[in-house]
Structures are given as structure tokens and as C-alpha cells.
Design a protein around this motif. Structure first.
Motif, mmCIF file in Angstrom:
data_model
loop_
_atom_site.group_PDB
_atom_site.id
_atom_site.type_symbol
_atom_site.label_atom_id
_atom_site.label_comp_id
_atom_site.label_asym_id
_atom_site.label_seq_id
_atom_site.Cartn_x
_atom_site.Cartn_y
_atom_site.Cartn_z
ATOM 1 N N ARG A 93 0.989 -0.982 -0.418
ATOM 2 C CA ARG A 93 0.342 -0.081 0.001
ATOM 3 C C ARG A 93 0.790 1.057 0.583
ATOM 4 N N GLU A 94 2.129 1.027 0.762
ATOM 5 C CA GLU A 94 2.661 2.140 0.468
ATOM 6 C C GLU A 94 3.603 2.855 -0.065
ATOM 7 N N ASP A 125 1.028 4.226 -2.890
ATOM 8 C CA ASP A 125 1.182 5.771 -2.119
ATOM 9 C C ASP A 125 2.303 6.718 -3.437
ATOM 10 N N HIS A 173 2.588 14.798 0.612
ATOM 11 C CA HIS A 173 2.658 13.415 0.610
ATOM 12 C C HIS A 173 2.444 13.208 2.030
ATOM 13 N N ARG A 189 2.306 14.649 4.990
ATOM 14 C CA ARG A 189 1.270 15.280 5.487
ATOM 15 C C ARG A 189 0.507 14.171 4.969
ATOM 16 N N TRP A 190 -0.551 13.940 3.982
ATOM 17 C CA TRP A 190 -1.084 13.261 3.725
ATOM 18 C C TRP A 190 -1.427 11.720 4.355
ATOM 19 N N LEU A 191 0.014 11.293 4.150
ATOM 20 C CA LEU A 191 0.331 9.553 4.752
ATOM 21 C C LEU A 191 -0.060 9.940 6.291
ATOM 22 N N ARG A 192 0.373 10.792 7.093
ATOM 23 C CA ARG A 192 0.720 10.814 8.530
ATOM 24 C C ARG A 192 -1.525 11.039 9.145
ATOM 25 N N SER A 193 -2.342 11.539 8.383
ATOM 26 C CA SER A 193 -3.684 11.491 8.128
ATOM 27 C C SER A 193 -4.045 9.785 7.852
ATOM 28 N N ARG A 194 -2.826 9.126 7.642
ATOM 29 C CA ARG A 194 -4.112 8.364 7.346
ATOM 30 C C ARG A 194 -3.334 6.454 8.348
ATOM 31 N N ARG A 195 -1.991 7.495 8.552
ATOM 32 C CA ARG A 195 -1.269 6.262 9.425
ATOM 33 C C ARG A 195 -0.593 7.323 10.381
#
Length: 227
Positions: free
Chosen positions: A88-89, A92, A209, A211-217
Motif C-alpha cells: 500500500r505504501e 501511495d 505526501h 502529511r497525507w500519509l500521516r493523516s492515514r497512518r
């Protein structure tokens, strides 16, 4: 302690994970990007704006031997996705690369630019022949060479920190990225304003990118040995 000392094993594990998927993603990105890049390069829709030569361009001399650093981008860029172990990473990551590519291409479409090349006898430097023949002076700002280098450097540093890699390896990563930026001017393929714009684009893409990933994980980016 094991998490701190087994960083080489983590690198090897990342290299082996999803190997063929990584190869497929890289080829698909290249097949989608380069036809659009060269189409905009050869047939701009609007009048081309020439980028100015500024003080850094005069300070940095032409160094033909830096060509190896310039072309090393195509080894450098695949390193970060090549070390990812999570499917998944990885997906992304390539989404972010596509977004970065489309952003640069959109600028080339709406505002065609070119960088002046100095009066160098390129016949005296045969290794430059394929680059001069294929990559014209257009699609100058932002330099996607710089954008991909900065984006890759930031991501590699995150991955190296996450697996507990030694400081010398992280410093080597930064030096390689900076060397690529330097080489784009030293080989006279871009001018300094192109590099500044491309670096800003690569940095912004990496920050958004992340920041978006931290919002999910929320645990994204933490070192492997962190609690």
C-alpha cells in the motif's frame, strides 16, 4: 539493539519485496511520462519564455565530468520505492510520483520555457551527444531533474531513519542528491532558476505526501526502534 544493527538486512528485505510490482510501476510511470514530456518539448502550445542566466550560473563552471552525476538520477530515483516493503505504501508512493510529474507537465503545457545553452563545442564532449540530441533546451522551469532528485532524497532519508541506518549513509544520500542538483548546472542542462523551482516543487510534493500519509497512518515515518 537488533533494530539498530540490522539496517543492512532491512535494506535487502526491502529490495526483494514486491520486486516485479516495483519494476512494473516504474515502467508504467516512464511510459506515461516521457511521451508527454517530449511532445511538450517539441511542440509547445505557446511562445517560449527564456530563463535568465543569474550569478550562480556564472559561479558554477562547466564541468563535463559531472555528467555521470547528472545521469545517475535514473539510478537514484528508483532507490526509495525499491526499498519499500508495504504494498500500500508503494502504491501511495507512485501516486505521489504521478502527481509530481503531472504538476511539472502542466507548467510546461501552460508556460513553455527554455534555458540558454552556452556556446560550447559539444563535438568536443561526445558523451553529451545523446542528451543534446534527445533533450532540447525546452521544458526548463521547473527542472524535473531537480524535482525528482529532491523528492527522492527526502524519501530516502525517511526510509533510512525508519530502519535505523547509520548517519554516514544518510549523509551520503544528501550528498548524492545535492550532487545531482549541482550537475544540472555544471553540465549546462539547466540554469539556477530552473533548479530552484524544481527543488521547491520536489520539496512541496514530499511534504504534502507525508502529511497525507500521516493523516492515514499516524505512525508513518517513525524509526523502527521507536516506541
Amino acid at each position: 539493539m537488533a533494530a539498530q544493527t540490522d539496517w543492512a538486512g532491512e535494506l535487502w528485505r526491502g529490495f526483494k519485496a514486491h520486486f516485479w510490482l516495483k519494476m512494473l510501476c516504474a515502467w508504467l510511470l516512464a511510459l506515461g511520462f516521457f511521451p508527454c514530456y517530449f511532445l511538450l518539448l517539441k511542440a509547445p502550445l505557446w511562445p517560449v519564455t527564456w530563463m535568465p542566466v543569474t550569478a550562480p550560473d556564472r559561479w558554477i563552471g562547466f564541468w563535463p565530468d559531472s555528467l555521470w552525476l547528472y545521469v545517475s538520477l535514473w539510478v537514484y530515483v528508483p532507490l526509495a520505492p525499491g526499498l519499500l516493503t508495504d504494498r500500500r505504501e508503494l502504491t501511495d508512493y507512485y501516486r505521489a510520483m504521478v502527481a509530481l510529474s503531472l504538476s511539472g507537465l502542466a507548467v510546461f503545457l501552460l508556460w513553455p520555457t527554455a534555458s540558454p545553452r552556452p556556446p560550447i563545442d559539444w563535438m568536443q564532449h561526445p558523451p553529451f551527444g545523446p542528451i543534446i540530441a534527445a533533450d532540447d533546451v525546452g521544458n526548463a522551469l521547473p527542472s524535473l531533474h531537480a524535482a525528482f532528485a529532491v523528492f527522492s532524497a527526502i524519501w530516502l532519508d525517511r526510509l533510512l531513519r525508519r530502519i535505523g541506518a547509520p548517519l554516514w549513509l544518510r549523509i551520503a544520500n544528501v550528498c548524492w542528491g545535492l550532487g545531482i542538483l549541482y550537475s544540472t548546472i555544471a553540465t549546462r542542462q539547466h540554469v539556477a532558476v530552473d533548479i530552484a523551482a524544481g527543488s521547491a516543487l520536489g520539496w512541496l510534493a514530499a511534504m504534502l505526501h507525508a502529511r497525507w500519509l500521516r493523516s492515514r497512518r499516524p505512525a508513518f515515518g517513525k524509526p523502527a526502534n521507536s516506541e
